[in-house]
Motif scaffolding. Structure first.
Motif, mmCIF file in Angstrom:
data_model
loop_
_atom_site.group_PDB
_atom_site.id
_atom_site.type_symbol
_atom_site.label_atom_id
_atom_site.label_comp_id
_atom_site.label_asym_id
_atom_site.label_seq_id
_atom_site.Cartn_x
_atom_site.Cartn_y
_atom_site.Cartn_z
ATOM 1 N N SER A 7 31.708 42.906 39.546
ATOM 2 C CA SER A 7 31.038 42.943 38.257
ATOM 3 C C SER A 7 31.547 41.797 37.374
ATOM 4 C CB SER A 7 31.274 44.286 37.565
ATOM 5 O OG SER A 7 32.309 44.234 36.665
ATOM 6 N N ARG A 8 30.681 41.348 36.477
ATOM 7 C CA ARG A 8 31.057 40.237 35.603
ATOM 8 C C ARG A 8 32.239 40.600 34.714
ATOM 9 N NH1 ARG A 8 27.679 37.807 30.510
ATOM 10 N NH2 ARG A 8 28.948 35.909 30.189
ATOM 11 N N ASN A 9 32.350 41.889 34.318
ATOM 12 C CA ASN A 9 33.452 42.320 33.457
ATOM 13 C C ASN A 9 34.816 42.127 34.134
ATOM 14 O OD1 ASN A 9 31.811 43.001 31.316
ATOM 15 N ND2 ASN A 9 31.614 45.157 31.943
ATOM 16 N N VAL A 10 34.846 42.282 35.453
ATOM 17 C CA VAL A 10 36.102 42.087 36.193
ATOM 18 C C VAL A 10 36.552 40.638 36.068
ATOM 19 C CG1 VAL A 10 37.121 42.048 38.502
ATOM 20 C CG2 VAL A 10 35.704 43.988 37.794
ATOM 21 N N VAL A 11 35.604 39.696 36.255
ATOM 22 C CA VAL A 11 35.936 38.275 36.148
ATOM 23 C C VAL A 11 36.295 37.927 34.708
ATOM 24 C CG1 VAL A 11 35.081 35.927 36.451
ATOM 25 C CG2 VAL A 11 34.454 37.709 38.102
ATOM 26 N N LEU A 12 35.553 38.440 33.748
ATOM 27 C CA LEU A 12 35.849 38.165 32.345
ATOM 28 C C LEU A 12 37.267 38.601 31.974
ATOM 29 C CD1 LEU A 12 32.509 39.124 30.530
ATOM 30 C CD2 LEU A 12 33.632 36.865 30.512
ATOM 31 N N GLU A 13 37.675 39.779 32.478
ATOM 32 C CA GLU A 13 39.020 40.276 32.167
ATOM 33 C C GLU A 13 40.087 39.343 32.739
ATOM 34 O OE1 GLU A 13 41.760 44.322 32.753
ATOM 35 O OE2 GLU A 13 39.641 44.308 33.362
ATOM 36 N N ALA A 14 39.868 38.858 33.967
ATOM 37 C CA ALA A 14 40.830 37.924 34.573
ATOM 38 C C ALA A 14 40.878 36.616 33.785
ATOM 39 C CB ALA A 14 40.445 37.664 36.033
ATOM 40 N N TYR A 15 39.681 36.087 33.415
ATOM 41 C CA TYR A 15 39.630 34.853 32.631
ATOM 42 C C TYR A 15 40.342 35.026 31.286
ATOM 43 C CZ TYR A 15 36.332 32.158 35.546
ATOM 44 O OH TYR A 15 35.749 31.433 36.560
ATOM 45 N N GLU A 16 40.133 36.155 30.638
ATOM 46 C CA GLU A 16 40.742 36.387 29.325
ATOM 47 C C GLU A 16 42.257 36.399 29.410
ATOM 48 O OE1 GLU A 16 38.906 39.962 28.018
ATOM 49 O OE2 GLU A 16 36.992 38.990 27.519
ATOM 50 N N ARG A 17 42.816 36.968 30.475
ATOM 51 C CA ARG A 17 44.271 36.951 30.667
ATOM 52 C C ARG A 17 44.778 35.522 30.833
ATOM 53 N NH1 ARG A 17 46.889 40.655 35.123
ATOM 54 N NH2 ARG A 17 48.659 39.405 34.375
ATOM 55 N N LEU A 18 44.065 34.746 31.638
ATOM 56 C CA LEU A 18 44.479 33.359 31.893
ATOM 57 C C LEU A 18 44.351 32.492 30.635
ATOM 58 C CD1 LEU A 18 42.792 33.117 35.381
ATOM 59 C CD2 LEU A 18 45.253 32.837 34.980
ATOM 60 N N ILE A 19 43.352 32.770 29.821
ATOM 61 C CA ILE A 19 43.193 32.047 28.553
ATOM 62 C C ILE A 19 44.324 32.422 27.604
ATOM 63 C CG2 ILE A 19 41.740 31.834 26.484
ATOM 64 C CD1 ILE A 19 39.305 32.269 28.425
ATOM 65 N N ALA A 20 44.644 33.726 27.528
ATOM 66 C CA ALA A 20 45.698 34.194 26.626
ATOM 67 C C ALA A 20 47.053 33.610 27.004
ATOM 68 C CB ALA A 20 45.757 35.718 26.636
ATOM 69 N N GLU A 21 47.286 33.386 28.309
ATOM 70 C CA GLU A 21 48.575 32.864 28.774
ATOM 71 C C GLU A 21 48.614 31.334 28.798
ATOM 72 O OE1 GLU A 21 49.646 34.734 32.478
ATOM 73 O OE2 GLU A 21 49.199 36.736 31.700
ATOM 74 N N GLY A 22 47.488 30.691 28.450
ATOM 75 C CA GLY A 22 47.472 29.247 28.319
ATOM 76 C C GLY A 22 47.063 28.482 29.559
ATOM 77 N N TYR A 23 46.694 29.160 30.639
ATOM 78 C CA TYR A 23 46.275 28.459 31.851
ATOM 79 C C TYR A 23 44.874 27.856 31.700
ATOM 80 C CZ TYR A 23 50.210 30.674 34.254
ATOM 81 O OH TYR A 23 51.466 31.064 34.628
ATOM 82 N N LEU A 24 44.008 28.540 30.961
ATOM 83 C CA LEU A 24 42.623 28.097 30.781
ATOM 84 C C LEU A 24 42.342 27.905 29.294
ATOM 85 C CD1 LEU A 24 40.755 30.545 33.228
ATOM 86 C CD2 LEU A 24 41.634 28.243 33.720
ATOM 87 N N GLU A 25 41.316 27.093 29.008
ATOM 88 C CA GLU A 25 40.863 26.922 27.634
ATOM 89 C C GLU A 25 39.336 26.906 27.622
ATOM 90 O OE1 GLU A 25 42.496 23.257 26.333
ATOM 91 O OE2 GLU A 25 41.193 21.996 27.563
ATOM 92 N N VAL A 26 38.782 27.425 26.540
ATOM 93 C CA VAL A 26 37.330 27.469 26.387
ATOM 94 C C VAL A 26 36.896 26.351 25.444
ATOM 95 C CG1 VAL A 26 35.366 28.839 25.610
ATOM 96 C CG2 VAL A 26 37.286 29.959 26.763
ATOM 97 N N ARG A 27 35.940 25.565 25.903
ATOM 98 C CA ARG A 27 35.387 24.502 25.072
ATOM 99 C C ARG A 27 33.981 24.901 24.652
ATOM 100 N NH1 ARG A 27 37.119 19.334 28.899
ATOM 101 N NH2 ARG A 27 39.389 19.818 28.946
ATOM 102 N N SER A 28 33.763 24.862 23.364
ATOM 103 C CA SER A 28 32.498 25.332 22.820
ATOM 104 C C SER A 28 31.305 24.641 23.477
ATOM 105 C CB SER A 28 32.465 25.077 21.307
ATOM 106 O OG SER A 28 31.249 25.512 20.763
#
Length: 465
Positions: free
Chosen positions: A50-71
Motif C-alpha cells: 500500500s502507498r501508506n507503507v511507503v509514505l511511512e518509510a519515506y517520512e522516517r527517512l526525511i525526519a532523520e535527514g537521509y531524504l529531502e523533499v523539493r517542492s
C-alpha cells in the motif's frame, strides 16, 4: 537505482524493510547525493504494497535527514547523508579472529565450572514463581547492601558450612566477587597504598588492585599457602589478600599456625585480611577447612561468590564486613551500581533455603572428583616424572614436569595443536620459581575431553625432543 524487495514471511514490518533497504543504499552510496527516488505511488505499485507503507518509510527517512523533499520536484537523497568508505581496516578488525576460522580448543582453564550442569529447570521454576508471587516493592529500587531475605539466609548458610560468624547486616551483596574486591580496595587504600598479595595469584586479582590505584607487594606461597614471615614488617599496607582454603593457582591450604600468624600480624599493624573463598565447597579429601573469618571477625573481610558453585552468568557475590566498615562499603556500593538484581537475590535465597544448593554441591563434588581422577591418571600415565601439586579440591590442579619449561611461547605452540594450558609463571609476579609448572583445570571438561587433551599434549611435547 533503487531496488527494494519485500519478504512477507519475515517478522520485520513492511515499513521497516523498505526503510532499512533505502537507508543502507544511501549509506553505501548505491544511491548518490541528489538522486531522485521513485514517487511513493510508483514504488508502492512496483513492490506490491500500500502507498501508506511507503509514505511511512519515506517520512522516517526525511525526519532523520537521509531524504529531502523539493517542492514540485519530488523526493531526493539529501546532501551529506552517505557514509565515506573506510580507508583501511580498523585495529578492532585486525585483532578479532574470524569465528569461522577458529579451531576447536580443549581448554584446561582453571576454576571454570561445568556450564552444562547448571540447574536450569529448578532455577527457572523459582524465577517464575518469584515473579508471580513477589511483592511490588521487589521490582523497585533496593538497598545497596542487598535484600534482607538473602542476607538472613546467607548468614545461616555461612555459619553452617564455613564457620563464618556474622549477622545479616554485616553481609553486603555484590555483583560478583570482582566488584566486591574492587570496592574493598577503594575503601581501604585511601590512606595506605600497598596491598600484600600471594605470589603467584590469578592475574584478574592483580588487575583489580592495580586499577584501583594500589601498589602490590608480592608474598611467596608454598604447599601450606602464604608465608607470613615474608610479609612486610612496616605499616602502610591496606590489607593482606589471601586465598586460604584452596590457593590459586598452587592449590595449597593455609595451616592453622599460619592463620594465627596472619591474624596477629593484622592486629599488630592495624590492617585487615581479605579472605577470598572462591571454591572451598569442592573438597575431595576430608572436610572443608573453616574460614579465617571465624577466628577474628573484626580483622577479616570475607569474600564469597556463586560464580564457581553455580554460574558466572549470575554475577552474584557477597562480602562479610567488620561492623565498623559496613556504612562505608554500603555508600561505595550505591555509587557503583545502586544494587544487585533483587529478583536474582530472591531466587538465590529460596534456592538455598529449600536445600537445592546443598544438593547441587553434592552432585558437583561427585562430577568434579571423577574429572580430577581422570586428569590425574592421564597425566601420570603420559608423563612418568610428573608431580601433581595441590590438595584434591576445587576445579584445577598444577602439574610439575621437571624437564619442560612452560612459558607463554610454548603455551602458544600447544594451543595451535588444539589444547590450551596455563603456565604458572603467567600468574607469578616474581619470575623463575615455577617454570616447570602448568595449571590444568577440569571443571568445564568432560572425561573424554580431558583424555583427548592430555593425549594431544603428550603427542606434541614428545615430538620436541
Amino acid at each position: 537505482m533503487l531496488f527494494v524487495t519485500i519478504d512477507r514471511k519475515s517478522s520485520v514490518s513492511l515499513t521497516q524493510q523498505i526503510y532499512d533497504q533505502i537507508r543502507k543504499s544511501i549509506l553505501n552510496r548505491d544511491l548518490e547525493e541528489g538522486e531522485r527516488l521513485a514517487s511513493s505511488r510508483g514504488l508502492s505499485a512496483a513492490i506490491g504494497v500500500s502507498r501508506n507503507v511507503v509514505l511511512e518509510a519515506y517520512e522516517r527517512l526525511i525526519a532523520e535527514g537521509y531524504l529531502e523533499v523539493r517542492s514540485k520536484s519530488g523526493t531526493f537523497v539529501a546532501k551529506g547523508s552517505f557514509l565515506p568508505a573506510k580507508g583501511k581496516t580498523s585495529e578492532y578488525e585486525k585483532v578479532m579472529p574470524n569465528v569461522a576460522d577458529r579451531k576447536p580448543i580443549i581448554d584446561f582453564r582453571g576454576s571454570h565450572p561445568a556450564m552444562d550442569q547448571f540447574p536450569r529447570k529448578k532455577w527457572g521454576q523459582l524465577t517464575r514463581d518469584i515473579c508471580y508471587e513477589a511483592p511490588d516493592h521487589i521490582f523497585g529500587y533496593a538497598e545497596p547492601g542487598g535484600i534482607r531475605e538473602l542476607r538472613v539466609t546467607l548468614a545461616k548458610y555461612l555459619q553452617r558450612v564455613r564457620s563464618v560468624h556474622c549477622h545479616p547486616e554485616q553481609i553486603m551483596i555484590t555483583t560478583g566477587a570482582t566488584q566486591a574486591l574492587r570496592l574493598i580496595t577503594e575503601m581501604l587504600i585511601k590512606a595506605r597504598t600497598g596491598i600484600s598479595v600471594e605470589d603467584p595469584v590469578t592475574d584478574e586479582m592483580r588487575n583489580i588492585f592495580f586499577s584501583a590505584g594500589a601498589g602490590i607487594i608480592p608474598v611467596p606461597v608454598d604447599e601450606n599457602g602464604i608465608i607470613p614471615e615474608c610479609l612486610p614488617k612496616e605499616e602502610g599496607t591496606g590489607f593482606v589478600f589471601v586465598i586460604p582454603s584452596h590457593q590459586f593457582p598452587m592449590g595449597g591450604i593455609l595451616s592453622i599456625q599460619r592463620r594465627v600468624q596472619l591474624i596477629q600480624y593484622a592486629r599488630e599493624l592495624n590492617n585487615y585480611i581479605v579472605e577470598d573463598d572462591y571454591d572451598s565447597e569442592f573438597t575431595y579429601e576430608g572436610a572443608p577447612v573453616p574460614s579465617i573469618q571465624g577466628l577474628d571477625p573484626e580483622r577479616v573481610i570475607y569474600v564469597g561468590t556463586f560464580s564457581k558453585i553455580l554460574s558466572p552468568a549470575l554475577r552474584m557475590g557477597f562480602v562479610v564486613l567488620p561492623t565498623h566498615l559496613i556504612e562505608t562499603f554500603r555508600r561505595l556500593k550505591w555509587f557503583h551500581d545502586r544494587h544487585t538484581s533483587s529478583i536474582d537475590q530472591l531466587v538465590l535465597s529460596r534456592f538455598i533455603e529449600e536445600g537445592y544448593l546443598d544438593r547441587h554441591i553434592r552432585k558437583m563434588r561427585r562430577i568434579y572428583r571423577k574429572r580430577r581422577e581422570v586428569l590425574e591418571t592421564a597425566v601420570r600415565a603420559s608423563f612418568k616424572n610428573a608431580k601433581i601439586i595441590g590438595r584434591a579440591a576445587g576445579m584445577h590442579l598444577v602439574v610439575d614436569i621437571p624437564d619442560i619449561d612452560f612459558d607463554d611461547a610454548l603455551a602458544g605452540e600447544i594451543e595451535k595443536q588444539g589444547v590450551r594450558i596455563y603456565p604458572v609463571e603467567h600468574f607469578a609476579m616474581n619470575k623463575g620459581r615455577h617454570t616447570h609448572q602448568v595449571v590444568m583445570g577440569y571443571g568445564s571438561l568432560t572425561p573424554e575431553q580431558i583424555l583427548q587433551g592430555v593425549t594431544q599434549l603428550k603427542k606434541f611435547l614428545s615430538t620436541r625432543g
